[in-house]
Every structure is written in structure tokens, then in C-alpha cells.
Write a protein that holds these residues in place. Structure first.
Motif, PDB file in Angstrom:
ATOM      1  N   ARG A   1       0.827  -1.203   0.000  1.00  0.00           N
ATOM      2  CA  ARG A   1       0.000   0.000   0.000  1.00  0.00           C
ATOM      3  C   ARG A   1       0.864   1.257   0.000  1.00  0.00           C
ATOM      4  O   ARG A   1       2.040   1.215   0.346  1.00  0.00           O
ATOM      5  CB  ARG A   1      -0.940  -0.012   1.212  1.00  0.00           C
ATOM      6  N   SER A   2       0.268   2.353  -0.392  1.00  0.00           N
ATOM      7  CA  SER A   2       0.994   3.623  -0.425  1.00  0.00           C
ATOM      8  C   SER A   2       1.564   3.919   0.959  1.00  0.00           C
ATOM      9  O   SER A   2       0.912   3.692   1.978  1.00  0.00           O
ATOM     10  CB  SER A   2       0.068   4.755  -0.871  1.00  0.00           C
ATOM     11  N   GLY A   3       2.810   4.397   0.971  1.00  0.00           N
ATOM     12  CA  GLY A   3       3.483   4.719   2.219  1.00  0.00           C
ATOM     13  C   GLY A   3       4.168   3.552   2.892  1.00  0.00           C
ATOM     14  O   GLY A   3       4.848   3.747   3.900  1.00  0.00           O
TER      15      GLY A   3
ATOM     16  N   PRO B   1       9.683  10.863 -12.913  1.00  0.00           N
ATOM     17  CA  PRO B   1       8.280  10.821 -13.367  1.00  0.00           C
ATOM     18  C   PRO B   1       7.258  10.898 -12.228  1.00  0.00           C
ATOM     19  O   PRO B   1       6.071  10.703 -12.470  1.00  0.00           O
ATOM     20  CB  PRO B   1       8.185   9.452 -14.084  1.00  0.00           C
ATOM     21  N   ARG B   2       7.732  11.146 -11.007  1.00  0.00           N
ATOM     22  CA  ARG B   2       6.882  11.198  -9.815  1.00  0.00           C
ATOM     23  C   ARG B   2       6.073   9.908  -9.657  1.00  0.00           C
ATOM     24  O   ARG B   2       4.832   9.933  -9.595  1.00  0.00           O
ATOM     25  CB  ARG B   2       5.952  12.411  -9.863  1.00  0.00           C
ATOM     26  N   PRO B   3       6.758   8.767  -9.578  1.00  0.00           N
ATOM     27  CA  PRO B   3       6.039   7.492  -9.467  1.00  0.00           C
ATOM     28  C   PRO B   3       5.427   7.308  -8.090  1.00  0.00           C
ATOM     29  O   PRO B   3       5.874   7.896  -7.105  1.00  0.00           O
ATOM     30  CB  PRO B   3       7.151   6.459  -9.710  1.00  0.00           C
ATOM     31  N   ARG B   4       4.405   6.465  -8.029  1.00  0.00           N
ATOM     32  CA  ARG B   4       3.821   6.084  -6.737  1.00  0.00           C
ATOM     33  C   ARG B   4       4.529   4.865  -6.170  1.00  0.00           C
ATOM     34  O   ARG B   4       4.337   4.528  -5.000  1.00  0.00           O
ATOM     35  CB  ARG B   4       2.330   5.786  -6.920  1.00  0.00           C
ATOM     36  N   LEU B   5       5.330   4.201  -6.995  1.00  0.00           N
ATOM     37  CA  LEU B   5       6.013   2.976  -6.582  1.00  0.00           C
ATOM     38  C   LEU B   5       7.464   3.025  -7.036  1.00  0.00           C
ATOM     39  O   LEU B   5       7.742   3.299  -8.207  1.00  0.00           O
ATOM     40  CB  LEU B   5       5.322   1.760  -7.199  1.00  0.00           C
ATOM     41  N   LEU B   6       8.380   2.763  -6.100  1.00  0.00           N
ATOM     42  CA  LEU B   6       9.809   2.742  -6.399  1.00  0.00           C
ATOM     43  C   LEU B   6      10.352   1.358  -6.079  1.00  0.00           C
ATOM     44  O   LEU B   6      10.179   0.847  -4.963  1.00  0.00           O
ATOM     45  CB  LEU B   6      10.548   3.794  -5.559  1.00  0.00           C
TER      46      LEU B   6
ATOM     47  N   HIS C   1       8.469  12.041   1.025  1.00  0.00           N
ATOM     48  CA  HIS C   1       7.444  11.583   0.077  1.00  0.00           C
ATOM     49  C   HIS C   1       6.596  10.516   0.777  1.00  0.00           C
ATOM     50  O   HIS C   1       6.697   9.327   0.469  1.00  0.00           O
ATOM     51  CB  HIS C   1       8.094  11.027  -1.194  1.00  0.00           C
ATOM     52  N   PRO C   2       5.738  10.922   1.704  1.00  0.00           N
ATOM     53  CA  PRO C   2       5.033   9.955   2.557  1.00  0.00           C
ATOM     54  C   PRO C   2       4.064   9.030   1.820  1.00  0.00           C
ATOM     55  O   PRO C   2       3.698   7.985   2.358  1.00  0.00           O
ATOM     56  CB  PRO C   2       4.301  10.843   3.572  1.00  0.00           C
ATOM     57  N   GLN C   3       3.637   9.377   0.621  1.00  0.00           N
ATOM     58  CA  GLN C   3       2.718   8.521  -0.132  1.00  0.00           C
ATOM     59  C   GLN C   3       3.446   7.505  -1.006  1.00  0.00           C
ATOM     60  O   GLN C   3       2.831   6.582  -1.540  1.00  0.00           O
ATOM     61  CB  GLN C   3       1.793   9.382  -1.007  1.00  0.00           C
ATOM     62  N   LEU C   4       4.737   7.660  -1.164  1.00  0.00           N
ATOM     63  CA  LEU C   4       5.518   6.754  -2.004  1.00  0.00           C
ATOM     64  C   LEU C   4       5.594   5.367  -1.372  1.00  0.00           C
ATOM     65  O   LEU C   4       5.815   5.232  -0.169  1.00  0.00           O
ATOM     66  CB  LEU C   4       6.927   7.311  -2.191  1.00  0.00           C
ATOM     67  N   ALA C   5       5.404   4.340  -2.171  1.00  0.00           N
ATOM     68  CA  ALA C   5       5.623   2.956  -1.733  1.00  0.00           C
ATOM     69  C   ALA C   5       6.918   2.460  -2.341  1.00  0.00           C
ATOM     70  O   ALA C   5       7.247   2.807  -3.488  1.00  0.00           O
ATOM     71  CB  ALA C   5       4.464   2.063  -2.169  1.00  0.00           C
ATOM     72  N   THR C   6       7.669   1.655  -1.597  1.00  0.00           N
ATOM     73  CA  THR C   6       8.931   1.131  -2.109  1.00  0.00           C
ATOM     74  C   THR C   6       9.031  -0.365  -1.824  1.00  0.00           C
ATOM     75  O   THR C   6       8.488  -0.862  -0.839  1.00  0.00           O
ATOM     76  CB  THR C   6      10.160   1.845  -1.490  1.00  0.00           C
TER      77      THR C   6
END
Length: 278
Positions: free
Chosen positions: A42-44, A173-178, A206-211
Motif C-alpha cells: 500500500r501507499s506509504g 516521473p513522480r512514481p507512486r512505486l519505487l 514523500h510519505p505517499q511513495l511505496a517502495t
């Protein structure tokens, strides 16, 4: 398989899933590489995939990065299901950091970062970045501690500097997933610590980024790691919150060798335990 769940149901305000892998099997050249693997990110959330060589970590990361399709099961990335979407298009929405980046040209650090916008190794002919895009590249490099190296050439960079440059490139590209495939490979102690500090800073800003990060070594996990999955011969040993998964018993089971796991100041260490020979 031990799967750890923190809640019986997902509340309406829960972070949005960016990855859903359900019952994934992958067979290649007659070999079963992944067997009944399920994962929701999930995000974050910041996941670590750990296991010995051949455990299936990089194979799973390839599925999450839209590089390959599963033989069975389903993989949904950013709301798109593999097999029903153009993989090349989907890959443009992801940030993927490969420390073996095949660049050969003496590009400047800023120009390497800008190739993240075109999803290419070399600059695309007749394409030029805008003023705003150049400013974004510089801002990312500053966040990752590379502001003094903006004009430096790729061949002159250390392995650690290349790693941080590639993270900035993946974020353009400002991804949501790294996705990070063994980002500390080949780094000395100082470079590794600089990289992990940079990842902690990135996740904070970037608190919404998922890695999702692949590694063999617990010492290479940033303190900001929230979840972990242990893989052995393509199967899940344990999956869930990091503190519940990265335990002495489960890690020993995963690697087939007795180790003692400790955590201090947010970071993990693993030491082999002496085996009694009677």
C-alpha cells in the motif's frame, strides 16, 4: 508459510494498494521460480524482499516492475492487471533502480537524472527538458545529497554516487512505486550508509511513495523499512510487518542457517549462531 496480518479487515481509510499479487506462480524453462506468492503493498509502505541466492527475490521484483508475466495467478500494479495492459506503458509509471545501469556515455549527473523522464538510457534525440524539469532534477539531487555533483560526469562517479543518482532518475516521473534491486551492491561502508540515509530522507519527504527493496543482507535495510517478506526457493517463509517477520527464528528458517537477529536505532543486524556439534 507464515503470513502475518495486523488487522482482520482493511478500514475504509486504509492506504491505497499500489500492488496486489495473488497466488503467483512463475515457471521458466521447466523450473518453478515462484510458487503461490501473494503480496499487497500500500501507499506509504516500504517493503524488503529477503532470501538467499535463488530464492526468487529478483524474479518477484521483475513481476512487480512489469518486466514479465506470471505463469499463474494475478498481478495488479497501480490498478492495472498484467496481461491486460501494455507492459512498456506501465513501466513508464514506475520508478525502477538498477545499480547495473548500462550507461556508457559521459553524461552529466543532471542529464542522467533527466533520462528518467524519457525512460531511456541515453538522451532522446531532439528532446529537451524544460526549465521546471531541470529544477526538479536539481531538487531531487539535493535531497539525495548530490547537489555538489550536478555537473559531474557519470564515469567519474563512485558506485555510491551512481546509486543516489539513479534513485533521483527513477523519481523524475513522480512514481507512486519505487523498486530497488540490491541498491547497496558493491558499496563500501561509508557509501552504503549514505545511501540508506538518503532512502530514509526520501521516504520521509514523500510519505505517499511505496517502495520495494531487494537485498541479501539485513544490514542493508533502511531504518524506515515497514514490512518484509522472506523467500526460500520461490516460496514465502513469512510476510508482514518488519518487526514480526525479521526475527531470529524466521530468518534462520529462511536462510537454512541459525542466525541471531537484533535491532538497534532502527537498523537490523544478523550474526551466525554457533551450532552445537554434540
Amino acid at each position: 508459510m507464515t503470513t502475518i496480518s495486523t488487522t482482520a479487515s482493511v478500514p475504509p481509510t486504509a492506504p491505497v494498494p499500489v500492488i496486489r499479487a495473488d497466488g503467483v506462480r512463475l515457471v521458466r524453462d521447466g523450473s518453478l521460480l515462484l510458487d503461490s506468492v501473494s503480496l499487497t503493498v500500500r501507499s506509504g509502505e516500504h517493503w524488503a524482499l529477503l532470501g538467499a541466492n535463488g530464492a526468487g527475490k529478483s524474479t518477484l521484483l521483475g513481476l512487480l516492475g512489469a518486466v514479465t508475466h506470471p505463469t499463474d495467478g494475478s498481478v495488479e500494479i497501480l490498478g492495472r492487471t498484467l496481461g491486460r495492459v501494455d507492459l512498456r506503458e506501465l513501466r513508464t509509471l514506475l520508478g525502477h533502480v538498477n545499480p547495473r545501469h548500462p550507461l556508457r556515455s559521459p553524461l552529466s549527473v543532471r542529464d542522467v537524472v533527466l533520462t528518467g523522464l524519457t525512460n531511456s538510457v541515453e538522451p532522446v534525440p531532439r528532446w529537451s527538458a524544460s526549465v521546471e524539469q531541470r529544477a526538479q532534477a536539481d531538487q531531487l539531487l539535493k535531497m539525495l545529497g548530490m547537489e555538489a555533483k550536478t555537473g559531474s560526469r557519470w564515469p567519474s562517479l563512485s558506485q555510491g554516487e551512481r546509486g543516489r543518482t539513479l534513485i533521483a532518475r527513477a523519481l523524475m516521473p513522480r512514481p507512486r512505486l519505487l523498486l530497488l534491486d540490491e541498491p547497496a551492491t558493491g558499496l563500501d561502508l561509508a557509501a552504503r550508509e549514505q545511501l540508506l540515509d538518503a532512502l530514509d530522507t526520501l521516504r520521509s519527504e514523500h510519505p505517499q511513495l511505496a517502495t520495494v527493496l531487494v537485498t541479501h543482507h539485513l544490514e542493508e535495510l533502511p531504518a524506515s523499512t515497514t514490512h518484509a517478506m522472506l523467500l526460500r526457493t520461490g516460496r514465502i517463509v513469512a510476510s508482514g510487518p518488519a518487526d514480526e517477520v525479521l526475527t531470529t527464528d524466521r530468518v534462520s528458517d529462511c536462510f537454512g542457517h541459525p542466525v541471531r537477529i537484533a535491532r538497534s536505532d532502527g537498523r537490523w543486524t544478523a550474526r551466525a549462531q554457533r551450532v552445537s556439534r554434540g
